[in-house]
Write an enzyme that holds these catalytic residues in place. Sequence first.
Site, mmCIF file in Angstrom:
data_model
loop_
_atom_site.group_PDB
_atom_site.id
_atom_site.type_symbol
_atom_site.label_atom_id
_atom_site.label_comp_id
_atom_site.label_asym_id
_atom_site.label_seq_id
_atom_site.Cartn_x
_atom_site.Cartn_y
_atom_site.Cartn_z
ATOM 1 N N CYS A 174 20.610 3.492 21.362
ATOM 2 C CA CYS A 174 20.048 4.556 20.980
ATOM 3 C C CYS A 174 18.312 4.263 20.875
ATOM 4 O O CYS A 174 18.396 3.442 20.018
ATOM 5 C CB CYS A 174 20.626 5.008 19.645
ATOM 6 S SG CYS A 174 19.301 6.062 18.825
ATOM 7 N N CYS A 203 16.488 4.753 17.452
ATOM 8 C CA CYS A 203 17.065 3.965 16.619
ATOM 9 C C CYS A 203 16.230 2.387 16.603
ATOM 10 O O CYS A 203 15.963 2.059 15.477
ATOM 11 C CB CYS A 203 18.299 3.361 16.819
ATOM 12 S SG CYS A 203 19.606 4.928 16.680
#
Lengths: 486, 112
Positions: free
Chosen positions: B34, B37
């Site tokens: 991700c 993230c």
Amino acid sequence: MDVEQEYDLFVIGGGSGGLACAKQAAKLGAKVALADFVKPSPLGTKWGLGGTCVNVGCIPKKLMHFAATLGELRHDQVEAGWIDTQVDSKHNWEKMVENVNNHIRKLNFGYKNQLLKEDVKYYNKLAELIDANTIKLTDNKGQIETVRAKTILVAVGGRPSYPDNIPNIQNLVITSDDLFWLQENPGKTLVIGASYVALECGGFLHGIGNEVAIMVRSILLRGFDQEMAEKIGLYMEEKGIRFIKGSVPDMIEATEDNKRKVTWIINGQKQEEIFDTVLVATGRVSDTQKLNLDKVGVKMNKSGKILCSADDKTSVANIYAIGDCVEGRPELTPTAIKCGQLLANRLYNNSTELMSYEFVATTVFTPLEYGCIGYSEEDAIKKFGEDKVTVYHSIFKPLEWNYFEMHSGESCFAKLIVLNDNRRVIGFHYLGPHAGEVTQGYAVAIKMGVTKEQFDSTVGIHPTCSEELVQVTAVKGIDDAQKEGC
Amino acid sequence: MQGHTLAIKTFTDWNSQVLSNPKPVIVDFYADWCGPCKMLKPKLHSLHEQSQGKWELAVVNVDIEELQQISSKYANKGIPAVYLFHKGQEISNFLGNNEAKAKEMATKATTL
């Protein structure tokens, strides 16, 4: 065997069809479980929950096709006035594949969440039927669990098939299962096949700068309108994709530096060439072999596709099957999804609605995209008779293609097949940019039985490519498809 | 140098290090794949370093099988999903790589 769990519905296969049915059934109150397990490809590629479309089909395909089209737009950018655009800059495969793979993992995660949210028990295990109500589940460590279910849904889809005349072929070639997860650019690629998978993959590989040859045995896009198929092939050739026509590979061998030497025969002459990668896209086979369906009594055809009636029932009363693994179904995600949802409604909500496969719109994402609904010209003529249909056709050029002079003025093409009796448009064919977006809306009209006159009375949006479809007047066999003047 | 990050790997970790932690805990639900993230992580670390030990920072990798139930409860709208817990209660949360909200949460955590 310790059987602990009993479900109302056990779904084998967590792809488009399986997931849709499982979620819908759970929404309707059934106790549902789903088993999804990806057997690694011969080269070891594997992926998560979501099935072919999400992991090794539609999603990565469209993203990579888009990446390729972005490269072509550089030429248009220059002519449209942008400064410092480098039309010859290289493509970074690793960056594209990382972004594509990350998106897929996000989708895998999302699907897992959806199952949890709907209370569907998810088994990441390989399922096999023991009897019509008992399923054996094996995880990747070999541990076995057994569950029972009142109703079973088989939605295992398919996997790429390989030609059977070349020894060790599975270790020498890649398929679409591997392409979208390759960590390195496949380089100079030979695509074997004439399916939309072959043409789409060959198309975007060329679009990102790879040397591509496509080896086809006979016609392109069997089953699709052949006039459109030929135009697709012609456009690809004009772009620089080499077609090796009328051949199949005779031999494929690994060279010392791990390239692939491919031999084929044309007109009795042996030809050979070295490629970095060989991508086989000659077809897909139903993934039903290891399910034990035979023993349980589920009838299949010779190629392993399950035989079902219109209500998705197999030859065993409580076992259903949907999606790619069923004979006669289109191998498409949206039809599998809808079919799965309707099946859940029939099973758990007293619905009687069956899935209809009439006038399903699709799009092939070749370098020049092709959207179609309904009958091909050949099929319409075969079914109704040549004198019972009228074909309208038009060659057009997208306005935006007038910046960059190398764009063809003759490649884009639209065709409507009209039934003379009731003037219904029964075939829609669009070859041009944004084909999926152009075609979708017309599918609604065609499902409603739209006539050519209703098409004609519809005012076009200008300037677009789509307006061609409500303005086409040239009749094939009488008028030229090419317009004169503005 | 304070604040090592609590890497939550099991259900027990979750209970003992997040829910039962006497200090406020900021929990970061993330995945290796991700992008946002990855961008948020160093910002949370930096805020944690400046926190003078007032709160703990825990991270949960949503791909960990054993934590599926927890991950999908808190991270089902997407990741990065960041939660502030105190004495087992969820105080606040935010979604995405949002530096302003991270600062806000860190400030809140120091006041608890």
